[in-house]
Write a protein that holds these residues in place. Structure first.
Motif, PDB file in Angstrom:
ATOM      1  N   MET A  83      47.622  35.428  33.886  1.00  0.00           N
ATOM      2  CA  MET A  83      47.116  35.401  35.197  1.00  0.00           C
ATOM      3  C   MET A  83      47.188  34.416  35.396  1.00  0.00           C
ATOM      4  O   MET A  83      47.382  34.289  37.028  1.00  0.00           O
ATOM      5  CB  MET A  83      46.736  37.256  35.667  1.00  0.00           C
TER       6      MET A  83
ATOM      7  N   ASP B 190      35.418  42.118  34.372  1.00  0.00           N
ATOM      8  CA  ASP B 190      35.290  43.167  35.742  1.00  0.00           C
ATOM      9  C   ASP B 190      34.118  44.129  35.719  1.00  0.00           C
ATOM     10  O   ASP B 190      34.512  45.478  36.208  1.00  0.00           O
ATOM     11  CB  ASP B 190      36.745  43.289  36.986  1.00  0.00           C
TER      12      ASP B 190
ATOM     13  N   ASN C  90      51.154  44.207  43.704  1.00  0.00           N
ATOM     14  CA  ASN C  90      50.538  45.804  43.656  1.00  0.00           C
ATOM     15  C   ASN C  90      48.711  45.837  44.080  1.00  0.00           C
ATOM     16  O   ASN C  90      48.194  46.573  43.089  1.00  0.00           O
ATOM     17  CB  ASN C  90      50.526  46.078  42.025  1.00  0.00           C
TER      18      ASN C  90
ATOM     19  N   ARG D  48      45.912  44.225  44.427  1.00  0.00           N
ATOM     20  CA  ARG D  48      45.438  43.599  43.072  1.00  0.00           C
ATOM     21  C   ARG D  48      44.555  42.422  43.978  1.00  0.00           C
ATOM     22  O   ARG D  48      44.824  41.383  45.148  1.00  0.00           O
ATOM     23  CB  ARG D  48      46.246  42.725  41.931  1.00  0.00           C
TER      24      ARG D  48
ATOM     25  N   GLN E  50      42.463  39.267  45.433  1.00  0.00           N
ATOM     26  CA  GLN E  50      42.311  37.689  44.604  1.00  0.00           C
ATOM     27  C   GLN E  50      42.449  36.592  46.107  1.00  0.00           C
ATOM     28  O   GLN E  50      42.095  37.655  47.160  1.00  0.00           O
ATOM     29  CB  GLN E  50      43.776  37.295  44.277  1.00  0.00           C
TER      30      GLN E  50
ATOM     31  N   LEU F  36      40.789  35.905  40.829  1.00  0.00           N
ATOM     32  CA  LEU F  36      41.869  36.970  41.311  1.00  0.00           C
ATOM     33  C   LEU F  36      40.735  37.825  40.209  1.00  0.00           C
ATOM     34  O   LEU F  36      40.559  37.998  39.425  1.00  0.00           O
ATOM     35  CB  LEU F  36      43.340  36.844  40.502  1.00  0.00           C
ATOM     36  N   SER F  37      41.535  39.403  40.487  1.00  0.00           N
ATOM     37  CA  SER F  37      40.999  39.783  39.679  1.00  0.00           C
ATOM     38  C   SER F  37      42.265  41.103  39.170  1.00  0.00           C
ATOM     39  O   SER F  37      42.984  41.565  39.869  1.00  0.00           O
ATOM     40  CB  SER F  37      39.830  41.278  40.139  1.00  0.00           C
ATOM     41  N   ASP F  38      42.363  41.003  38.084  1.00  0.00           N
ATOM     42  CA  ASP F  38      43.311  42.364  37.364  1.00  0.00           C
ATOM     43  C   ASP F  38      43.246  41.866  35.736  1.00  0.00           C
ATOM     44  O   ASP F  38      42.510  41.198  35.373  1.00  0.00           O
ATOM     45  CB  ASP F  38      44.565  40.999  37.493  1.00  0.00           C
ATOM     46  N   ARG F  39      43.722  42.941  35.566  1.00  0.00           N
ATOM     47  CA  ARG F  39      43.474  43.886  34.132  1.00  0.00           C
ATOM     48  C   ARG F  39      42.085  43.924  33.651  1.00  0.00           C
ATOM     49  O   ARG F  39      41.765  43.697  32.201  1.00  0.00           O
ATOM     50  CB  ARG F  39      44.771  43.259  33.185  1.00  0.00           C
TER      51      ARG F  39
END
Length: 231
Positions: A1, A109, A179, A181, A183, A210-213
């Protein structure tokens, strides 16, 4: 990512868990021979990421040894940065004709341990971090910590001097990504600027996040023109 945050000329490799094929050069293996299995796995996997990034630049595999302050020692003509946290390892590299410096950081996170936020944040940053998040899960305190780590990883290899957490005043901007997310971008104003390699003051960095998963990633890149006069 992390690739989504990079400018042209930078290449990335990342892993979301152990890389069973990761092998270490003897001089690398010696550095972690007496550590835990987890530490050896993190060390090996992030170096496997670095070697894949070297290959993407058309360069041969090479050991990646830590220098002063654990700054990775890259082959001549290469700049880069590595990071790892729970369930994530990554390396970002570029030729020094494309970028002058790279600093990346990844964090879970999750809330910072008690007392850490107060030790890293300026008063304005502290108020911002405590005011909420971008979306239901993003931890602003952890985002702030990650950005400050990325600042240091950019600053120290460039200037070779220490920079404390309270020497960088960071402002964030948020946008909604795919989606929903979280960022955005951030600006780090350096409160104790110093002349850079080209003689101009290094007084601010800009980055992306960004922040994901369940992972927060921050990236800073500097254009090559900052050091062009030294070549």
């Amino acid at each position: 990512m992390i690739e989504e945050l990079l400018p042209e000329g930078a290449v990335a490799s990342e892993a979301f868990g152990p890389d069973g094929s990761a092998l270490l050069y003897p001089e690398e293996a010696a550095l972690v021979a007496m550590t835990t299995d987890l530490r050896r796995e993190e060390f090996a996997t992030v170096r496997a990421c670095a070697r894949r990034a070297l290959a993407a630049l058309g360069l041969p595999s090479a050991p990646v040894l830590p220098g002063v302050r654990n700054v990775p020692q890259w082959p001549d003509g290469v700049v880069g940065s590595m990071t790892h946290c729970a369930h994530y390892r990554a390396a970002v590299l570029a030729r020094d004709t494309d970028l002058a410096m790279i600093g990346i950081d990844a964090e879970p996170d999750l809330p910072l341990p008690e007392g850490v936020l107060e030790s890293i944040a300026l008063p304005r940053e502290l108020a911002w971090a405590r005011s909420g998040g971008y979306g239901s899960s993003l931890r602003r305190d952890r985002l702030l910590f990650s950005a400050k780590e990325a600042v240091y990883k950019t600053w120290y290899p460039l200037l070779g001097t220490e920079l404390d957490f309270d020497d960088a005043d960071i402002t964030f901007r948020h946008e909604v990504g795919p989606n929903g997310r979280p960022q955005g971008t951030f600006t780090a104003r350096i409160l104790r600027p110093l002349p850079g390699p080209d003689g101009r003051p290094v007084d601010r960095f800009t980055g992306r996040w960004l922040s994901d998963r369940g992972i927060i990633v921050t990236v800073i890149t500097l254009p090559a023109y900052r050091v062009a006069t030294t070549r």
